[in-house]
Design a protein around this motif. Sequence first.
Motif, mmCIF file in Angstrom:
data_model
loop_
_atom_site.group_PDB
_atom_site.id
_atom_site.type_symbol
_atom_site.label_atom_id
_atom_site.label_comp_id
_atom_site.label_asym_id
_atom_site.label_seq_id
_atom_site.Cartn_x
_atom_site.Cartn_y
_atom_site.Cartn_z
ATOM 1 N N MET A 120 10.330 -45.264 61.548
ATOM 2 C CA MET A 120 11.461 -45.611 60.698
ATOM 3 C C MET A 120 11.001 -45.749 59.256
ATOM 4 N N ASP A 121 11.865 -45.330 58.372
ATOM 5 C CA ASP A 121 11.534 -45.333 56.955
ATOM 6 C C ASP A 121 11.463 -46.751 56.423
ATOM 7 N N VAL A 122 10.506 -46.998 55.528
ATOM 8 C CA VAL A 122 10.373 -48.245 54.780
ATOM 9 C C VAL A 122 10.529 -47.899 53.305
ATOM 10 N N LEU A 128 18.880 -48.220 47.160
ATOM 11 C CA LEU A 128 19.611 -49.214 47.968
ATOM 12 C C LEU A 128 18.784 -49.660 49.160
ATOM 13 N N GLY A 129 17.487 -49.691 48.968
ATOM 14 C CA GLY A 129 16.599 -50.056 50.081
ATOM 15 C C GLY A 129 16.833 -51.480 50.580
ATOM 16 N N TYR A 130 16.494 -51.688 51.828
ATOM 17 C CA TYR A 130 16.653 -53.014 52.462
ATOM 18 C C TYR A 130 15.349 -53.387 53.157
ATOM 19 N N PRO A 131 14.895 -54.579 53.035
ATOM 20 C CA PRO A 131 15.603 -55.725 52.430
ATOM 21 C C PRO A 131 15.445 -55.815 50.911
ATOM 22 N N LYS A 132 14.533 -55.025 50.322
ATOM 23 C CA LYS A 132 14.352 -55.073 48.876
ATOM 24 C C LYS A 132 14.422 -53.658 48.326
ATOM 25 N N SER A 133 15.026 -53.553 47.150
ATOM 26 C CA SER A 133 15.142 -52.230 46.525
ATOM 27 C C SER A 133 14.034 -52.042 45.483
ATOM 28 N N LEU A 134 13.743 -50.756 45.190
ATOM 29 C CA LEU A 134 12.790 -50.392 44.142
ATOM 30 C C LEU A 134 13.554 -49.703 43.012
ATOM 31 N N HIS A 135 13.021 -49.813 41.822
ATOM 32 C CA HIS A 135 13.758 -49.211 40.702
ATOM 33 C C HIS A 135 12.771 -48.632 39.689
ATOM 34 N N LEU A 155 9.990 -54.953 44.182
ATOM 35 C CA LEU A 155 11.155 -54.951 45.073
ATOM 36 C C LEU A 155 12.059 -56.097 44.685
ATOM 37 N N SER A 156 13.316 -55.845 44.670
ATOM 38 C CA SER A 156 14.295 -56.905 44.367
ATOM 39 C C SER A 156 15.267 -57.024 45.522
ATOM 40 N N LYS A 157 15.790 -58.168 45.649
ATOM 41 C CA LYS A 157 16.700 -58.445 46.768
ATOM 42 C C LYS A 157 18.068 -57.853 46.473
ATOM 43 N N ARG A 158 18.714 -57.454 47.553
ATOM 44 C CA ARG A 158 20.077 -56.946 47.418
ATOM 45 C C ARG A 158 21.032 -58.107 47.535
ATOM 46 N N SER A 159 22.044 -58.065 46.762
ATOM 47 C CA SER A 159 23.046 -59.126 46.815
ATOM 48 C C SER A 159 23.975 -58.885 47.980
ATOM 49 N N SER A 160 24.821 -59.888 48.238
ATOM 50 C CA SER A 160 25.767 -59.771 49.349
ATOM 51 C C SER A 160 26.798 -58.701 49.103
ATOM 52 N N THR A 161 26.967 -58.279 47.855
ATOM 53 C CA THR A 161 27.925 -57.212 47.547
ATOM 54 C C THR A 161 27.281 -55.858 47.537
#
Length: 1018
Positions: free
Chosen positions: A666-668, A758-765, A980-986
């Motif tokens: 599975m992709d990370v 839109l990575g989970y649990p943390k996104s990269l930018h 990596l940053s956390k994704r918000s609930s939205t």
Amino acid sequence: MDLRDFYLLAALIACLRLDSAIAQELIYTIREELPENVPIGNIPKDLNISHINAATGTSASLVYRLVSKAGDAPLVKVSSNTGEIFTTSNRIDREKLCAGASYAEENECFFELEVVILPNDFFRLIKIKIIVKDTNDNAPMFPSPVINISIPENTLINSRFPIPSATDPDTGFNGVQHYELLNGQSVFGLDIVETPEGEKWPQLIVQQNLDREQKDTYVMKIKVEDGGTPQKSSTAILQVTVSDVNDNRPVFKESQVEVHIPENAPVGTSVIQLHATDADIGSNAEIRYIFGAQVAPATKRFFALNNTTGLITVQRSLDREETAIHKVTVLASDGSSTPARATVTINVTDVNDNPPNIDLRYIISPINGTVYLSEKDPINTKIALITVSDKDTDVNGKVICFIEREVPFHLKAVYDNQYLLETSSLLDYEGTKEFSFKIVASDSGKPSLNQTALVRVKLEDENDNPPIFSQPVIELSVSENNRRGLYLTTISATDEDSGKNADIVYQLGPNASFFDLDRKTGVLTASRVFDREEQERFIFTVTARDNGTPPLQSQAAVIVTVLDENDNSPKFTHNHFQFFVSENLPKYSTVGVITVTDADAGENKAVTLSILNDNENFVLDPYSGVIKSNVSFDREQQSSYTFDVKAVDGGQPPRSSTAKVTINVMDVNDNSPVVIYPPSNTSFKLVPLSAIPGSVVAEVFAVDIDTGMNAELKYTIVSGNNKGLFRIDPVTGNITLEEKPTPNDVGLHRLVVNISDLGYPKSLHTLVLVFLYVNDTAGNASYIYDLIRRTMETPLDRNIGDSSQPYQNEDYLTIMIAIVAGAMVVIVVIFVTVLVRCRHASRFKAAQRSKQGAEWMSPNQENKQNKKKKRKKRKSPKSSLLNFVTIEESKPDDAVHEPINGTISLPAELEEQSIGRFDWGTAPPSTFKPNSPDLAKHYKSASPQSAFHLKPDTPVSVKKHHVIQELPLDNTFVGGCDTLSKRSSTSSDHFSASECSSQGGFKTKGPLHTRQCSPSSP
């Protein structure tokens, strides 16, 4: 103490104990001579006996039975259903019932009877005492219809002469109450003398002088009456003869004499000798002794009186039990008309001459003298009521009762002289079928007399023994795959009864459909083929029932264990196992568990696993089925692995099976977005003033080699669009005009674009700079490239249009310098004024401000003082700590194509421009690829803290994570760290600069700028 004395002592103790729980007493009073069926009493009502069983709450049918001897004519009868007592046709005659006894009181005449209440659970013995009250049914009678009395002629007036008394069998007022002399001729009168015993003796009184020569005989009548209602009476003729005179009468020494004589005194035994004297002489002194007229004929039969000597002797055997006291009146006469009177009371003393009497009355009616009991009768079953008595008195009449030998029966004392014969233990026909024993009654006399009564009891056999299995639990074992009809065992039970009660039949209980059982022999066979995998154990019951009435039965548990055979191959829970693991999983990590079962047991189910066709990429535990990786996964290199697994059991011969296993990687989210367009940070796009809103003026395009949501990208302008002139499509990255550009918008615009996945649990930018030059034409490209190069000195949170550096033209620079110079002059004047007024305090404050200004340094060290003054004028808050990027030029030959390397750090004020918040505490340390350019040698931060914290001993990672996007030399744009940053609930993306700097990052607090229109600079 011998055995007999022991029995006597035990029986005596038992006699003294009364069982009040089962023995009760009732007393009724009736009149004699009542007709038949007159109710006397009601036993259940008078004793408050309930017909409700306290244990079960149900109504019980009680039976009331009068205990009487065979052949007796009962005076009363008892209703067996209701317990009511009635008179019978046998009239109750008090005088006959109590004949021969003297009763001073009415209630002294009574008779007793016993009533038992059945069945045994409600058993009670009721002793009923019926007092018979006297009825005036007898008239008083004189002993003779003619009474002769001789009276001397010289008798003095008021002299008294006894008249024989009348007797009345009735008592009390119904007895003799009154005498009356009829036709007394005034010569005689009548007087009544009452004795201490209550007897009334009539006496004839001489009222006139007598003269035998004138009249020698008087004939009268005497009447006697009782006090009953109606009154009864009788008369007798009283004839008085006047005799010649003898003037001295005999005199007894004692007029009242009491003697005692044993009842066994032989005939001729002297009782007493009376002696009377007479003062006369001669023939007048000759005394003759005779019995008085009041002496009963029965007494005269027992005793003889010598007329001459006055000696009373026994002339017939005495019996105290028949008459205990004899009263004898003796007259001593010398021939005169007035004899002397003496009363002799003879007390017959008791001698132990009567053995005890046993009155045995059966509650259970015997057949030919034998009582039949069932062996199932409970303990304390009542058999008979035994009444013992002894006619003797005192010690001679004290009776003890006991059973002669040890039997399962005992006597229970219910009254002083009554016992219940009942069972003392459970009876067992198989042990003893018949009992014959004696009941002994013995008195306490010396020597002791006893009486016995023989009791015969036979037991009736009952089916009271159920069949008994030799083993309560029967355990068997049989191998599976057996043949039908296989013999298993023989089940047997025994019954202590005999005959049909011992005939046993066998029957299978429920859950025994796999078995057959012979009803007679108990042979157990298998009716089906056993499969241990379907059912390993059979538990059922076998019932053994006899043919008694009612039949009795017992049960035994049968446990049949089916032994295993290796007839099942190992079975995987899935034919194809698929496991999903994340890439970058460390080596030797668990990636899945193979589950396999074997329906067999023991060694037959011991399964060993092995991998068949794998290139040593995985390790399989042969017993637990745990699969561990022997490689480190990289989905981008290989996304899945497939191999076969074999399972072999431990049976003989062994069985095996195989299954396929697929490991899906599975992709990370381990790859930051890679910018494809714009191709270089030095490139720009011309935006003509004639461009209309909504037109595409530039585009940003990036790719992410991850998959799924990890590869979905979002584009956001985070800085440089303070006037809101541009808008970027978050999906396509196309930058369009929001409003038509005005002359005030002419010039170079630097947009900082954040590209986040839109990575989970943390996104990269990744951050990229887009330069847009608003003008009708771009005639001098070198000038524009020079502007782009110099913009690198401006922090990313500031718009290049707000900088004090000349970006557009020299006139604009001149104007800005003039404004700054004027402002500085004003500030100096104000500062001097304040300094003078505040003296030393103002100096101290100025020093603090100077120190504070030194902390807000511009990227250009040469303009440090000017920057400090400008900061004071702008009054930036201390919380807005800005990290600036400085450019150290390497002076290439071609400035247009010079690569620009550096870090982009955003202040906290710009961080919140993106939706959500970045978690700085969880950001990993920055790393670089080995072939990444050393950007630190090109850029040095002019900020108080450096934008990057690079440690010389930081290990180089072979992963694809890196801080700055590696670009070709002609594509040198600023790239963000891969934190990596956390994704918000939205699900909005976050972006952040690398944690290379603890001060760096973006934060925004609402909109940054409002679009303003001002005259364009020349």
